[in-house]
Design a protein around this motif. Structure first.
Motif, PDB file in Angstrom:
ATOM      1  N   LYS A   1      31.506  17.242   7.599  1.00  0.00           N
ATOM      2  CA  LYS A   1      32.976  18.251   7.783  1.00  0.00           C
ATOM      3  C   LYS A   1      32.369  19.654   8.015  1.00  0.00           C
ATOM      4  O   LYS A   1      33.195  20.384   8.700  1.00  0.00           O
ATOM      5  CB  LYS A   1      33.894  17.926   6.938  1.00  0.00           C
ATOM      6  N   ALA A   2      31.551  20.163   7.271  1.00  0.00           N
ATOM      7  CA  ALA A   2      31.199  21.439   7.185  1.00  0.00           C
ATOM      8  C   ALA A   2      30.121  22.038   8.294  1.00  0.00           C
ATOM      9  O   ALA A   2      30.227  23.007   8.883  1.00  0.00           O
ATOM     10  CB  ALA A   2      30.709  21.785   5.792  1.00  0.00           C
ATOM     11  N   LEU A   3      29.067  20.982   8.505  1.00  0.00           N
ATOM     12  CA  LEU A   3      28.180  21.530   9.402  1.00  0.00           C
ATOM     13  C   LEU A   3      27.992  20.761  10.881  1.00  0.00           C
ATOM     14  O   LEU A   3      27.592  21.262  11.783  1.00  0.00           O
ATOM     15  CB  LEU A   3      26.663  21.221   8.663  1.00  0.00           C
ATOM     16  N   ALA A   4      28.158  19.308  10.720  1.00  0.00           N
ATOM     17  CA  ALA A   4      27.944  18.611  12.110  1.00  0.00           C
ATOM     18  C   ALA A   4      28.781  17.187  11.858  1.00  0.00           C
ATOM     19  O   ALA A   4      29.200  16.882  11.007  1.00  0.00           O
ATOM     20  CB  ALA A   4      26.640  18.300  12.131  1.00  0.00           C
ATOM     21  N   ARG A   5      28.915  16.759  13.055  1.00  0.00           N
ATOM     22  CA  ARG A   5      29.545  15.515  13.319  1.00  0.00           C
ATOM     23  C   ARG A   5      28.425  14.638  13.879  1.00  0.00           C
ATOM     24  O   ARG A   5      27.415  15.032  14.649  1.00  0.00           O
ATOM     25  CB  ARG A   5      30.866  15.643  14.056  1.00  0.00           C
ATOM     26  N   TYR A   6      29.068  13.323  14.188  1.00  0.00           N
ATOM     27  CA  TYR A   6      28.375  12.369  14.866  1.00  0.00           C
ATOM     28  C   TYR A   6      27.758  13.226  16.170  1.00  0.00           C
ATOM     29  O   TYR A   6      28.351  13.758  16.994  1.00  0.00           O
ATOM     30  CB  TYR A   6      28.817  11.020  15.280  1.00  0.00           C
ATOM     31  N   ARG A   7      26.393  12.905  16.713  1.00  0.00           N
ATOM     32  CA  ARG A   7      25.858  13.349  18.047  1.00  0.00           C
ATOM     33  C   ARG A   7      24.917  12.510  18.633  1.00  0.00           C
ATOM     34  O   ARG A   7      24.160  11.699  17.754  1.00  0.00           O
ATOM     35  CB  ARG A   7      24.964  14.494  17.801  1.00  0.00           C
ATOM     36  N   ARG A   8      25.021  12.366  20.137  1.00  0.00           N
ATOM     37  CA  ARG A   8      24.065  11.467  20.673  1.00  0.00           C
ATOM     38  C   ARG A   8      23.006  12.539  21.111  1.00  0.00           C
ATOM     39  O   ARG A   8      23.523  13.230  21.817  1.00  0.00           O
ATOM     40  CB  ARG A   8      24.781  10.779  21.441  1.00  0.00           C
ATOM     41  N   PHE A   9      21.830  12.083  20.998  1.00  0.00           N
ATOM     42  CA  PHE A   9      20.707  12.932  21.797  1.00  0.00           C
ATOM     43  C   PHE A   9      20.173  12.135  22.905  1.00  0.00           C
ATOM     44  O   PHE A   9      20.027  10.853  22.873  1.00  0.00           O
ATOM     45  CB  PHE A   9      19.766  13.349  20.762  1.00  0.00           C
ATOM     46  N   SER A  10      19.748  12.719  23.785  1.00  0.00           N
ATOM     47  CA  SER A  10      19.106  12.117  25.067  1.00  0.00           C
ATOM     48  C   SER A  10      17.652  11.390  24.695  1.00  0.00           C
ATOM     49  O   SER A  10      16.994  10.624  25.372  1.00  0.00           O
ATOM     50  CB  SER A  10      18.765  12.735  26.289  1.00  0.00           C
ATOM     51  N   SER A  11      16.889  12.147  23.746  1.00  0.00           N
ATOM     52  CA  SER A  11      15.718  11.504  23.128  1.00  0.00           C
ATOM     53  C   SER A  11      15.635  11.692  21.924  1.00  0.00           C
ATOM     54  O   SER A  11      16.310  12.454  21.077  1.00  0.00           O
ATOM     55  CB  SER A  11      14.468  12.221  23.818  1.00  0.00           C
ATOM     56  N   ALA A  12      14.925  10.613  21.011  1.00  0.00           N
ATOM     57  CA  ALA A  12      14.565  10.688  19.815  1.00  0.00           C
ATOM     58  C   ALA A  12      13.931  11.976  19.325  1.00  0.00           C
ATOM     59  O   ALA A  12      14.378  12.231  18.060  1.00  0.00           O
ATOM     60  CB  ALA A  12      13.888   9.352  19.135  1.00  0.00           C
ATOM     61  N   ALA A  13      12.906  12.507  19.910  1.00  0.00           N
ATOM     62  CA  ALA A  13      12.349  13.679  19.747  1.00  0.00           C
ATOM     63  C   ALA A  13      13.182  14.762  19.523  1.00  0.00           C
ATOM     64  O   ALA A  13      13.056  15.485  18.476  1.00  0.00           O
ATOM     65  CB  ALA A  13      11.291  13.929  20.673  1.00  0.00           C
ATOM     66  N   GLU A  14      14.187  14.809  20.372  1.00  0.00           N
ATOM     67  CA  GLU A  14      15.068  15.969  20.333  1.00  0.00           C
ATOM     68  C   GLU A  14      16.032  15.830  18.979  1.00  0.00           C
ATOM     69  O   GLU A  14      16.334  16.781  18.078  1.00  0.00           O
ATOM     70  CB  GLU A  14      16.163  16.105  21.397  1.00  0.00           C
ATOM     71  N   ALA A  15      16.408  14.503  18.553  1.00  0.00           N
ATOM     72  CA  ALA A  15      17.256  14.458  17.427  1.00  0.00           C
ATOM     73  C   ALA A  15      16.337  14.805  16.340  1.00  0.00           C
ATOM     74  O   ALA A  15      17.020  15.205  15.176  1.00  0.00           O
ATOM     75  CB  ALA A  15      17.769  13.045  17.533  1.00  0.00           C
ATOM     76  N   VAL A  16      15.076  14.306  16.155  1.00  0.00           N
ATOM     77  CA  VAL A  16      14.413  14.725  14.862  1.00  0.00           C
ATOM     78  C   VAL A  16      14.334  16.103  14.673  1.00  0.00           C
ATOM     79  O   VAL A  16      14.431  16.587  13.631  1.00  0.00           O
ATOM     80  CB  VAL A  16      13.220  13.759  15.080  1.00  0.00           C
ATOM     81  N   ARG A  17      13.827  16.624  15.989  1.00  0.00           N
ATOM     82  CA  ARG A  17      13.545  18.217  15.693  1.00  0.00           C
ATOM     83  C   ARG A  17      14.953  18.758  15.159  1.00  0.00           C
ATOM     84  O   ARG A  17      14.802  19.531  14.311  1.00  0.00           O
ATOM     85  CB  ARG A  17      13.186  18.878  16.998  1.00  0.00           C
ATOM     86  N   TYR A  18      16.003  18.549  15.763  1.00  0.00           N
ATOM     87  CA  TYR A  18      17.418  18.793  15.162  1.00  0.00           C
ATOM     88  C   TYR A  18      17.512  18.825  13.694  1.00  0.00           C
ATOM     89  O   TYR A  18      17.887  19.654  13.164  1.00  0.00           O
ATOM     90  CB  TYR A  18      18.659  18.286  15.824  1.00  0.00           C
ATOM     91  N   VAL A  19      17.293  17.611  13.145  1.00  0.00           N
ATOM     92  CA  VAL A  19      17.625  17.341  11.909  1.00  0.00           C
ATOM     93  C   VAL A  19      16.691  18.174  11.011  1.00  0.00           C
ATOM     94  O   VAL A  19      16.852  18.891   9.947  1.00  0.00           O
ATOM     95  CB  VAL A  19      17.436  15.953  11.502  1.00  0.00           C
ATOM     96  N   VAL A  20      15.346  18.216  11.257  1.00  0.00           N
ATOM     97  CA  VAL A  20      14.369  18.820  10.425  1.00  0.00           C
ATOM     98  C   VAL A  20      14.426  20.320  10.599  1.00  0.00           C
ATOM     99  O   VAL A  20      14.197  20.913   9.599  1.00  0.00           O
ATOM    100  CB  VAL A  20      12.865  18.246  10.908  1.00  0.00           C
ATOM    101  N   GLU A  21      14.304  20.913  11.840  1.00  0.00           N
ATOM    102  CA  GLU A  21      14.130  22.655  12.130  1.00  0.00           C
ATOM    103  C   GLU A  21      15.628  23.041  11.906  1.00  0.00           C
ATOM    104  O   GLU A  21      15.511  24.199  11.699  1.00  0.00           O
ATOM    105  CB  GLU A  21      13.660  22.497  13.533  1.00  0.00           C
TER     106      GLU A  21
END
Length: 81
Positions: A20-40
């Motif tokens: 609720k505070a930071l983010a909601r469900y998201r769909r990424f076009s690539s797993a690499a982009e999703a991983v980068r989003y979470v980690v970085e």
């Protein structure tokens, strides 16, 4: 850890604690982009309850970090300060 297709689409299910505070469900076009989003881009504590679904396989917490640290990760990594 088995090899994954970093170019496959990925679904991110954020930690319920932070959804609720930071983010909601998201769909990424690539797993690499999703991983980068979470980690970085998200606080380290946020990773604990978050999950990525990549090709029907669910990765949670430290498994997401392992995908980022994997030699096969195709994107440039952020330089640690």
């Amino acid at each position: 850890m088995s090899a994954i297709d970093y170019s496959a689409p990925a679904d991110l299910f954020p930690s319920r604690r932070y959804a609720k505070a930071l983010a909601r469900y998201r769909r990424f076009s690539s797993a690499a982009e999703a991983v980068r989003y979470v980690v970085e881009e998200q606080p380290a504590a946020w990773m604990g309850g978050s999950a990525l679904d990549i090709d029907g396989t669910r990765y949670e917490g430290e498994a997401i970090r392992a995908l980022y640290d994997n030699a096969a990760y195709p994107l440039e990594r952020m330089v640690a300060a």
